[in-house]
Design a protein around this motif. Structure first.
Motif, PDB file in Angstrom:
ATOM      1  N   GLN A  83     -60.427 -26.469 -41.185  1.00 45.26           N
ATOM      2  CA  GLN A  83     -59.664 -27.702 -41.375  1.00 45.26           C
ATOM      3  C   GLN A  83     -59.594 -28.521 -40.086  1.00 45.26           C
ATOM      4  N   ARG A 101     -62.872 -30.222 -39.911  1.00 43.43           N
ATOM      5  CA  ARG A 101     -62.871 -31.265 -40.956  1.00 43.43           C
ATOM      6  C   ARG A 101     -62.074 -32.476 -40.477  1.00 43.43           C
ATOM      7  N   ASP A 102     -60.890 -32.229 -39.915  1.00 40.86           N
ATOM      8  CA  ASP A 102     -60.036 -33.327 -39.456  1.00 40.86           C
ATOM      9  C   ASP A 102     -60.669 -34.070 -38.279  1.00 40.86           C
ATOM     10  N   LEU A 142     -61.794 -38.003 -38.334  1.00 37.23           N
ATOM     11  CA  LEU A 142     -61.397 -38.987 -37.317  1.00 37.23           C
ATOM     12  C   LEU A 142     -62.637 -39.637 -36.699  1.00 37.23           C
ATOM     13  N   HIS A 174     -59.951 -37.947 -30.479  1.00 33.06           N
ATOM     14  CA  HIS A 174     -58.856 -37.184 -29.869  1.00 33.06           C
ATOM     15  C   HIS A 174     -59.447 -35.853 -29.439  1.00 33.06           C
ATOM     16  N   ALA A 211     -55.211 -31.501 -29.149  1.00 34.59           N
ATOM     17  CA  ALA A 211     -54.315 -32.388 -29.905  1.00 34.59           C
ATOM     18  C   ALA A 211     -54.583 -32.281 -31.403  1.00 34.59           C
ATOM     19  N   ILE A 212     -55.845 -32.281 -31.773  1.00 36.66           N
ATOM     20  CA  ILE A 212     -56.171 -32.166 -33.203  1.00 36.66           C
ATOM     21  C   ILE A 212     -55.770 -30.786 -33.707  1.00 36.66           C
ATOM     22  N   ALA A 260     -53.345 -28.886 -32.738  1.00 37.48           N
ATOM     23  CA  ALA A 260     -51.894 -28.797 -32.925  1.00 37.48           C
ATOM     24  C   ALA A 260     -51.487 -29.399 -34.271  1.00 37.48           C
ATOM     25  N   GLY A 261     -52.035 -30.569 -34.579  1.00 36.05           N
ATOM     26  CA  GLY A 261     -51.693 -31.222 -35.856  1.00 36.05           C
ATOM     27  C   GLY A 261     -52.167 -30.403 -37.046  1.00 36.05           C
ATOM     28  N   THR A 262     -53.399 -29.927 -36.979  1.00 42.55           N
ATOM     29  CA  THR A 262     -53.949 -29.171 -38.108  1.00 42.55           C
ATOM     30  C   THR A 262     -53.187 -27.864 -38.304  1.00 42.55           C
ATOM     31  N   LYS A 317     -50.062 -27.305 -37.687  1.00 44.85           N
ATOM     32  CA  LYS A 317     -48.796 -27.604 -38.371  1.00 44.85           C
ATOM     33  C   LYS A 317     -49.007 -27.774 -39.871  1.00 44.85           C
ATOM     34  N   VAL A 318     -50.107 -28.431 -40.234  1.00 44.33           N
ATOM     35  CA  VAL A 318     -50.411 -28.604 -41.660  1.00 44.33           C
ATOM     36  C   VAL A 318     -50.612 -27.241 -42.315  1.00 44.33           C
ATOM     37  N   SER A 325     -47.291 -25.163 -42.449  1.00 41.33           N
ATOM     38  CA  SER A 325     -46.362 -25.737 -43.431  1.00 41.33           C
ATOM     39  C   SER A 325     -46.801 -25.427 -44.853  1.00 41.33           C
ATOM     40  N   SER A 326     -48.116 -25.581 -45.112  1.00 35.41           N
ATOM     41  CA  SER A 326     -48.609 -25.350 -46.465  1.00 35.41           C
ATOM     42  C   SER A 326     -48.473 -23.882 -46.860  1.00 35.41           C
TER      43      SER A 326
END
Lengths: 226, 226
Positions: B40, B43-44, B48, B55, B59-60, B62-64, B66-67, B70-71
């Motif tokens: 993922q 993929r992200d 982008l 980015h 940084a990417i 960290a965001g991925t 969290k996704v 969370s999921s």
């Protein structure tokens, strides 16, 4: 004033991947193998896109599935791959899809499905669920030979339907789809499905909704039809 | 004749993701959650890239993360994300890396690591494993603000080292990396690590190896240094 257009993403946003999960589980590949396969499929498609190479969804999916099955030590022969991929023709609509599309229909907006999948398969999924009368058009990336989230695709689709980008709303469950639409100058509402956190580096959506009817309401408010 | 250059991919090709797997498992996220996260993340990043947005990896990631957390219904707070991401600074080299780099060094080729990760982190991983003397340079995508597999990146790196594309070999465990290198006019040897099937739609590698020393041998034969 032209008729506002809503562009619905299809796989995961309208139709659930549950049949794929079930078939992979029958092979001993429980959750989250379906998600792994789908993430790798998109990763591979986006990597090909980065080099200007286009292949349609079913072809990339077949290759990625062979990679995933082989790495998991499972048979990756043609019948096996075909059996698993056939689940894409059996995806059921999420329960909130029919009410959401009916609501959009009542508001008089144009309802277009914009999919990275094939148009034929999407048409069959829509028909199986009795939703055909609620859909004005189905656009596959195959028509334009460009995968989402490349901005040129969203722009080409707006041109195709003669709708201004700033008046057109994508509704999608994927942050990367929202990002592409926003980068192309469209509105985009994110609907919370499989993900519960919006990737902080993706362009922020115009709205975040918990359900598809809520997403449609947000899109209608913004288009002045509510 | 200029000195031949080998461009080694770093994460998964040289260094194992095992510490990430271990830490995710401690959170109740067993295999293949680390693979899901990494797929993922790419993929992200590629999504982008498709919109021209750059980015860096941390940084990417960290965001991925969290996704993904969370999921999966897990805590995705800052300390948790930091704890999991810190495993990227502890990746161990695969056992065949030191012999492969020593072999390349003996043959007199230039050994460059080309990574989607950060240069600092890569330098630390190399130093931890005592491999610094075997590496001539580390290039991160951050220097060029372009992720692999965008062909312009491989071309820019060849220019940076004044090496002809057709005489330069990428060695990578990822089909999408091989594909990007081949599309950019470089040679590329695929080494079998986590994957055991080369995606049939990606540009074919110049060679397929079971181990890193075998990959280096293939690259040397083709560069006439063997």
């Amino acid at each position: 004033m032209s008729q506002p257009v809503l562009l619905f993403d299809v796989i995961e946003t309208l139709f659930s991947l549950q049949p794929l999960r079930d078939r992979m589980a029958e092979e001993g590949l429980g959750e989250p193998y379906a998600d792994l396969f789908f993430a790798q499929l998109l990763r591979d498609a986006f990597a090909l896109s980065a080099t200007g190479v286009f292949h349609p969804f079913p072809a990339i999916a077949a290759g990625t599935l062979k990679v995933v099955l082989s790495s998991a030590g499972k048979a990756a022969d043609a019948p096996q791959v075909k059996r698993l991929l056939s689940s894409f023709s059996e995806l059921p609509a999420h329960p909130d899809v029919a009410p959401a599309l009916a609501q959009a229909r009542s508001a008089g907006v144009k309802i277009i499905l914009l999919t990275n999948g094939s148009a034929d398969n999407t048409r069959q999924l829509v028909a199986r669920e009795g939703l055909s009368a609620l859909v004005d058009g189905i656009v596959s990336i195959d028509e334009h030979s460009v995968w989402k989230p490349q901005p040129t695709l969203y722009q080409a689709v707006c041109k195709q339907f003669n709708t201004p980008q700033a008046e057109t709303t994508v509704i999608a469950a994927h942050a990367w789809d929202v990002h592409g639409a926003r980068q192309a100058g469209l509105r985009a509402v994110w609907v919370e499905r499989q993900d519960h956190y919006f990737h902080e580096l993706m362009s922020a959506p115009s709205g975040e909704a918990r359900t598809l009817p809520e997403a449609v309401s947000m899109a209608l408010i913004r288009s002045g039809r509510h």
